[in-house]
Design a protein around this motif. Structure first.
Motif, PDB file in Angstrom:
ATOM      1  N   GLU A   1      -8.004   3.980  11.340  1.00 24.40           N
ATOM      2  CA  GLU A   1      -6.859   4.260  10.535  1.00 24.40           C
ATOM      3  C   GLU A   1      -7.329   4.104   9.197  1.00 24.40           C
ATOM      4  N   LYS A   2      -8.640   3.770   8.843  1.00 25.59           N
ATOM      5  CA  LYS A   2      -9.201   3.578   7.771  1.00 25.59           C
ATOM      6  C   LYS A   2      -8.104   2.442   6.666  1.00 25.59           C
ATOM      7  N   ALA A   3      -7.956   1.320   7.224  1.00 25.83           N
ATOM      8  CA  ALA A   3      -7.089   0.420   7.012  1.00 25.83           C
ATOM      9  C   ALA A   3      -7.815  -0.200   5.750  1.00 25.83           C
TER      10      ALA A   3
ATOM     11  N   GLY B   1       0.869  -1.179  -0.055  1.00 26.43           N
ATOM     12  CA  GLY B   1       0.009  -0.030   0.037  1.00 26.43           C
ATOM     13  C   GLY B   1       0.761   1.076  -0.016  1.00 26.43           C
ATOM     14  N   ASP B   2       0.258   2.264   0.377  1.00 24.27           N
ATOM     15  CA  ASP B   2       0.783   3.670   0.420  1.00 24.27           C
ATOM     16  C   ASP B   2       1.278   4.101   1.923  1.00 24.27           C
ATOM     17  N   ARG B   3       0.551   3.348   2.905  1.00 24.48           N
ATOM     18  CA  ARG B   3       0.742   3.915   4.382  1.00 24.48           C
ATOM     19  C   ARG B   3       0.789   2.775   5.387  1.00 24.48           C
ATOM     20  N   LEU B   4       2.006   2.376   6.062  1.00 23.11           N
ATOM     21  CA  LEU B   4       2.020   1.216   7.123  1.00 23.11           C
ATOM     22  C   LEU B   4       1.724   1.772   8.335  1.00 23.11           C
ATOM     23  N   VAL B   5       0.603   1.355   9.078  1.00 28.78           N
ATOM     24  CA  VAL B   5       0.563   1.644  10.620  1.00 28.78           C
ATOM     25  C   VAL B   5       0.690   0.446  11.300  1.00 28.78           C
ATOM     26  N   ILE B   6       1.381   0.655  12.413  1.00 27.22           N
ATOM     27  CA  ILE B   6       1.846  -0.282  13.444  1.00 27.22           C
ATOM     28  C   ILE B   6       1.056  -0.180  14.599  1.00 27.22           C
TER      29      ILE B   6
ATOM     30  N   VAL C   1       2.835   4.720  14.445  1.00 29.35           N
ATOM     31  CA  VAL C   1       2.832   3.575  15.572  1.00 29.35           C
ATOM     32  C   VAL C   1       1.815   4.018  16.569  1.00 29.35           C
ATOM     33  N   PHE C   2       0.977   2.990  16.988  1.00 28.16           N
ATOM     34  CA  PHE C   2       0.043   3.187  18.035  1.00 28.16           C
ATOM     35  C   PHE C   2       0.159   2.142  19.143  1.00 28.16           C
ATOM     36  N   PRO C   3      -0.412   2.423  20.471  1.00 25.81           N
ATOM     37  CA  PRO C   3      -0.172   1.055  21.241  1.00 25.81           C
ATOM     38  C   PRO C   3      -1.304   0.216  21.055  1.00 25.81           C
ATOM     39  N   GLU C   4      -0.950  -1.177  21.229  1.00 27.48           N
ATOM     40  CA  GLU C   4      -1.742  -2.228  21.289  1.00 27.48           C
ATOM     41  C   GLU C   4      -1.936  -2.762  22.603  1.00 27.48           C
ATOM     42  N   ASP C   5      -2.999  -2.547  23.282  1.00 22.77           N
ATOM     43  CA  ASP C   5      -3.302  -2.600  24.628  1.00 22.77           C
ATOM     44  C   ASP C   5      -3.957  -4.041  24.975  1.00 22.77           C
ATOM     45  N   ASN C   6      -4.717  -4.503  23.852  1.00 18.68           N
ATOM     46  CA  ASN C   6      -5.648  -5.764  24.268  1.00 18.68           C
ATOM     47  C   ASN C   6      -5.690  -6.432  22.821  1.00 18.68           C
ATOM     48  N   TRP C   7      -6.215  -7.659  22.917  1.00 20.53           N
ATOM     49  CA  TRP C   7      -6.667  -8.322  21.384  1.00 20.53           C
ATOM     50  C   TRP C   7      -7.891  -7.778  20.680  1.00 20.53           C
TER      51      TRP C   7
ATOM     52  N   ARG D   1       8.666   1.560  20.057  1.00 21.42           N
ATOM     53  CA  ARG D   1       7.876   2.618  19.276  1.00 21.42           C
ATOM     54  C   ARG D   1       8.660   3.490  18.442  1.00 21.42           C
ATOM     55  N   GLU D   2       9.725   4.261  19.086  1.00 18.26           N
ATOM     56  CA  GLU D   2      10.645   5.052  18.568  1.00 18.26           C
ATOM     57  C   GLU D   2      11.397   4.228  17.240  1.00 18.26           C
ATOM     58  N   ILE D   3      11.846   3.230  17.647  1.00 19.01           N
ATOM     59  CA  ILE D   3      12.676   2.572  16.536  1.00 19.01           C
ATOM     60  C   ILE D   3      11.698   2.248  15.443  1.00 19.01           C
ATOM     61  N   LEU D   4      10.546   2.026  15.554  1.00 18.19           N
ATOM     62  CA  LEU D   4       9.610   1.586  14.450  1.00 18.19           C
ATOM     63  C   LEU D   4       9.284   2.844  13.681  1.00 18.19           C
ATOM     64  N   LEU D   5       9.047   3.964  14.379  1.00 17.44           N
ATOM     65  CA  LEU D   5       8.761   5.157  13.665  1.00 17.44           C
ATOM     66  C   LEU D   5      10.082   5.797  12.951  1.00 17.44           C
ATOM     67  N   SER D   6      11.270   5.345  13.332  1.00 14.93           N
ATOM     68  CA  SER D   6      12.496   5.641  12.428  1.00 14.93           C
ATOM     69  C   SER D   6      12.842   4.795  11.203  1.00 14.93           C
ATOM     70  N   CYS D   7      11.973   3.759  11.335  1.00 21.54           N
ATOM     71  CA  CYS D   7      12.045   2.923   9.918  1.00 21.54           C
ATOM     72  C   CYS D   7      11.297   3.629   8.733  1.00 21.54           C
ATOM     73  N   ARG D   8      11.801   3.691   7.745  1.00 15.51           N
ATOM     74  CA  ARG D   8      11.236   4.472   6.578  1.00 15.51           C
ATOM     75  C   ARG D   8       9.938   3.712   6.021  1.00 15.51           C
ATOM     76  N   TYR D   9       9.745   2.331   6.384  1.00 13.11           N
ATOM     77  CA  TYR D   9       8.344   1.835   5.756  1.00 13.11           C
ATOM     78  C   TYR D   9       7.233   1.992   6.596  1.00 13.11           C
TER      79      TYR D   9
END
Length: 155
Positions: free
Chosen positions: A84-86, A28-33, A68-74, A56-64
């Motif tokens: 996120e309109k995924a 796609g055009d945008r990857l959110v984690i 990044v948002f927190p995953e708190d539960n299943w 989170r900081e490491i992930l945000l530094s990745c060009r892909y």
């Protein structure tokens, strides 16, 4: 704009993570984690080495990675997909079938993981290296080199 969403802990970030993120972003055009928080990992019985804020900081530094948002539960995945309109939900193939129920909202894909690397393998290797610390501290440089080479071959 096509948005891809994925989830994971991303502890001890390594080239397998990079390759997975690159493949996901190429869909796609945008990857959110959704990055699992320390508290959520504790509930899952997982012990992380790197705290959530640093992962989170490491992930945000990745060009892909776009965000990044927190995953708190299943249970939050449906809300996250809508917020996120995924368009695509992607995970490693070890999760095959586990998120098919989300296919009413998004296209669900399972990608192969990178062979020869995993956070679990790294942690296991480090546990073994830690167990031989007394051996290493008492050895000569030549002995230490042999131990390091043997450990690398077994990894």
């Amino acid at each position: 704009m096509v948005t891809v969403i994925t989830y994971g802990t991303f502890d001890l970030f390594h080239f397998g993570h990079v390759r997975l993120l690159k493949r996901l972003q190429s869909l796609g055009d945008r990857l959110v984690i959704g990055c699992s928080t320390d508290e959520f990992n504790n509930l899952k019985g997982k012990k992380t080495v790197v705290p959530y804020a640093h992962r989170r900081e490491i992930l945000l530094s990745c060009r892909y990675v776009s965000d990044v948002f927190p995953e708190d539960n299943w249970e939050q995945k449906r809300e996250d997909i809508i917020r996120e309109k995924a368009d695509i939900f992607g995970m490693g193939h070890d999760w095959t079938g586990k998120f098919d129920d989300l296919s009413d909202l998004v296209k669900v894909v399972y990608l192969p993981r990178t062979e020869g690397i995993s956070t679990t393998e790294i942690k296991d290797f480090m546990r073994g290296a830690q167990a031989s610390t007394s051996l290493i501290s008492a050895g000569s440089d030549e002995q230490i080199d042999r131990i390091a080479v043997a450990g690398h071959r077994s990894a």
